[in-house]
Write an enzyme that holds these catalytic residues in place. Structure first.
Site, short mmCIF file in Angstrom:
data_model
loop_
_atom_site.label_atom_id
_atom_site.label_comp_id
_atom_site.label_asym_id
_atom_site.label_seq_id
_atom_site.Cartn_x
_atom_site.Cartn_y
_atom_site.Cartn_z
N LYS A 1 1.42 -1.54 -0.01
CA LYS A 1 0.14 -0.07 0.36
C LYS A 1 1.01 1.55 -0.16
O LYS A 1 1.51 1.66 0.86
CB LYS A 1 -0.92 0.00 1.81
CG LYS A 1 -1.70 1.27 1.40
CD LYS A 1 -2.87 0.77 2.55
CE LYS A 1 -3.64 2.60 2.54
NZ LYS A 1 -4.67 2.10 3.42
N ARG B 1 -10.91 9.60 2.25
CA ARG B 1 -10.59 10.16 4.01
C ARG B 1 -11.48 11.73 3.80
O ARG B 1 -12.25 12.01 4.97
CB ARG B 1 -9.24 10.98 3.54
CG ARG B 1 -7.99 10.25 3.18
CD ARG B 1 -6.96 10.88 3.89
NE ARG B 1 -5.96 9.70 2.94
CZ ARG B 1 -4.96 10.41 3.33
NH1 ARG B 1 -4.08 11.08 2.82
NH2 ARG B 1 -3.99 9.06 2.37
N LYS C 1 1.27 10.68 5.20
CA LYS C 1 1.06 8.55 6.03
C LYS C 1 2.56 8.41 5.84
O LYS C 1 2.70 7.08 5.35
CB LYS C 1 0.41 7.76 5.35
CG LYS C 1 -1.15 8.72 6.09
CD LYS C 1 -2.81 7.40 6.03
CE LYS C 1 -3.72 8.20 6.14
NZ LYS C 1 -4.70 7.08 6.53
N GLU D 1 7.74 -6.23 1.74
CA GLU D 1 6.10 -6.69 2.14
C GLU D 1 5.76 -7.74 1.67
O GLU D 1 4.01 -8.36 2.76
CB GLU D 1 5.68 -5.51 1.76
CG GLU D 1 5.94 -3.98 1.96
CD GLU D 1 5.79 -3.92 3.74
OE1 GLU D 1 4.71 -4.58 4.09
OE2 GLU D 1 5.84 -2.66 4.27
N LYS E 1 -1.88 -1.02 -3.94
CA LYS E 1 -2.78 -0.30 -3.82
C LYS E 1 -2.06 1.25 -3.98
O LYS E 1 -1.35 1.15 -3.20
CB LYS E 1 -3.26 -0.56 -3.08
CG LYS E 1 -4.43 0.83 -2.44
CD LYS E 1 -5.33 0.46 -0.40
CE LYS E 1 -6.11 1.89 -0.52
NZ LYS E 1 -6.42 1.88 0.83
N SER F 1 -10.16 5.99 -4.11
CA SER F 1 -11.32 6.50 -4.71
C SER F 1 -11.07 7.64 -5.23
O SER F 1 -11.61 8.42 -6.19
CB SER F 1 -11.55 7.19 -3.03
OG SER F 1 -10.50 8.05 -2.80
N TYR G 1 -15.36 1.16 -6.33
CA TYR G 1 -16.30 1.50 -6.10
C TYR G 1 -17.32 1.30 -7.22
O TYR G 1 -18.23 1.66 -6.80
CB TYR G 1 -16.20 3.17 -5.77
CG TYR G 1 -15.19 3.42 -4.47
CD1 TYR G 1 -15.66 2.84 -3.67
CD2 TYR G 1 -13.53 3.40 -4.75
CE1 TYR G 1 -14.68 3.16 -2.31
CE2 TYR G 1 -12.70 3.71 -4.04
CZ TYR G 1 -13.32 3.79 -2.34
OH TYR G 1 -12.63 3.51 -1.36
C1 PBG Z 1 -7.24 3.42 5.40
C2 PBG Z 1 -7.19 3.51 4.17
C3 PBG Z 1 -7.60 4.11 3.47
C4 PBG Z 1 -8.24 3.56 2.18
C5 PBG Z 1 -8.78 2.66 2.78
N1 PBG Z 1 -7.87 2.18 3.60
C6 PBG Z 1 -6.60 5.72 2.93
C7 PBG Z 1 -5.09 5.79 3.57
O1 PBG Z 1 -4.69 4.74 3.86
O2 PBG Z 1 -5.21 6.87 4.04
C8 PBG Z 1 -8.07 4.15 0.77
C9 PBG Z 1 -9.20 3.97 -0.55
C10 PBG Z 1 -9.56 4.95 -1.14
O3 PBG Z 1 -9.09 5.98 -1.37
O4 PBG Z 1 -10.26 4.87 -1.77
N2 PBG Z 1 -5.96 2.88 6.19
#
Ligand code: PBG
Length: 336
Positions: free
Chosen positions: A204, A214, A228, A244, A259, A285, A324
């Site tokens: 990720k 968010r 992050k 990982e 992701k 998203s 989505y």
């Molecule tokens: C939270 C999480 C995130 C997403 C899925 N789980 C956001 C982040 O890490 O800030 C993102 C999914 C998306 O953007 O559709 N840990």
């Protein structure tokens, strides 16, 4: 490898356009296929029977009460195999110590229980990161501006057990702490949930494409200017993704995820080739929002671009896709 000379020598005998000439033939020679069996629908839950559309994600709503049941009913009818659940907490309800997430009575657990009762055949995948609960919007516990690794693991392991007790089928750790998969596996096993799976968000990346998510879970204003990058991966790295994934598999992950999606197709391909395990990809998203926004302006054809992106994930080697657009896509595929 074909040399340029050979290609020339083969013409006019060989004409690749012949196989593209008819729709029936294109269908026969297609190398990748997208079906409803590839799709997972992420859903945002709220503790409110009214529903609200997420402004940066047109067509996606926070759902609670009967609306949630109705929506998942449609997903079930479409035969989408699984849904991934994310709770929405407004800033006023967020806490520093995040104890509410461990309450069996919280609305996420109630929703899991309710959905399991109504739709026993649909897979329930739940997220264990803290960002849906914390006042600072980080995925872990924070002290002195540090994201605490082991303390976060201890908490999410309990959280995973709480979700399993409510009826979750698969726990999806998305917070990128080191060692979390092993800690969660151990906690689940000790609590008698050895049949509950782990879908690890293994590779990720610290991505700007998460912005609309968010908004959806209410963590954006909490996070403010913070990022992050001390736990999610650097977009520049690929070998690290393999490390990982290897570690998560060693620790007991049943399947792994890459992701975001489209900007990381190379990683999907590398992971699938290296490990040959169930590999999922999350079309996040921001990817969804880009296609929606451009199509609302009349600049792109939404359905065409969406289907093209989804088949690209399959071509890269993904077994399943969190998108989505899953419900909409299942409708398109059903229409034929
Ligand atoms: C939270 C999480 C995130 C997403 C899925 N789980 C956001 C982040 O890490 O800030 C993102 C999914 C998306 O953007 O559709 N840990």
């Amino acid at each position: 490898m074909l040399s340029v000379d050979k290609i020339h020598a083969s013409f006019p005998t060989t004409r690749l356009r012949r196989n593209r000439r008819y729709e029936w033939l294109r269908r026969l020679v297609a190398e990748s296929h997208l079906s409803v069996n590839d799709l997972i629908q992420p859903i945002f839950l709220c503790d409110d029977p009214r529903y609200t559309e997420i402004p940066s994600m047109p067509g996606i709503y926070r759902l609670g009460g009967q609306r949630l049941i109705d929506y998942v009913g449609e997903i079930d009818q479409l035969k989408i195999p699984a849904i991934a659940l994310f709770p929405y907490y407004p800033k006023e309800e967020r806490q520093e110590n995040v104890v509410s997430m461990l309450h069996r009575e919280n609305f996420l657990c109630r929703s899991i229980e309710n959905l399991k009762k109504h739709f026993p055949g649909i897979g329930l995948i739940t997220d264990v990161a803290l960002d849906c609960y914390t006042i600072h919007g980080q995925d872990g516990l924070v002290a002195d501006h540090e994201i605490l690794n082991d303390e976060t693991n201890a908490l999410i392991a309990q959280y995973a057990v709480t979700q399993a007790q409510a009826g979750a089928d698969m726990i999806a750790p998305s917070e990128m702490m080191d060692g979390r998969v092993g800690v969660i596996r151990h906690a689940l096993d000790r609590a008698g949930f050895e049949k509950v799976g782990i879908l690890s968000y293994a590779a990720k990346y610290a991505s700007h494409f998460y912005g609309p998510f968010r908004d959806a879970v209410g963590s954006k204003t909490c996070l403010g200017q913070a990022d992050k990058k001390t736990y999610q991966m650097d977009p520049a790295n690929a070998n690290e993704a393999l490390r990982e994934v290897a570690l998560d598999l060693q620790e007991g992950a049943d399947s792994v995820m890459v992701k975001p999606g489209l900007p990381y197709l190379d990683i999907v391909r590398m992971v699938k080739e290296a490990f040959k395990v169930p590999t999922f990809v999350y079309q996040v998203s921001g990817e969804y929002a880009m296609l929606k926004a451009a199509s609302e302006k009349g600049w792109l054809d939404y359905e065409g671009c969406m289907l093209e992106s989804l088949i690209a994930f399959k071509r890269a080697g993904a077994d399943g896709i969190l998108s989505y657009a899953s419900a909409h896509t299942a409708e398109i595929l059903k229409r034929g």
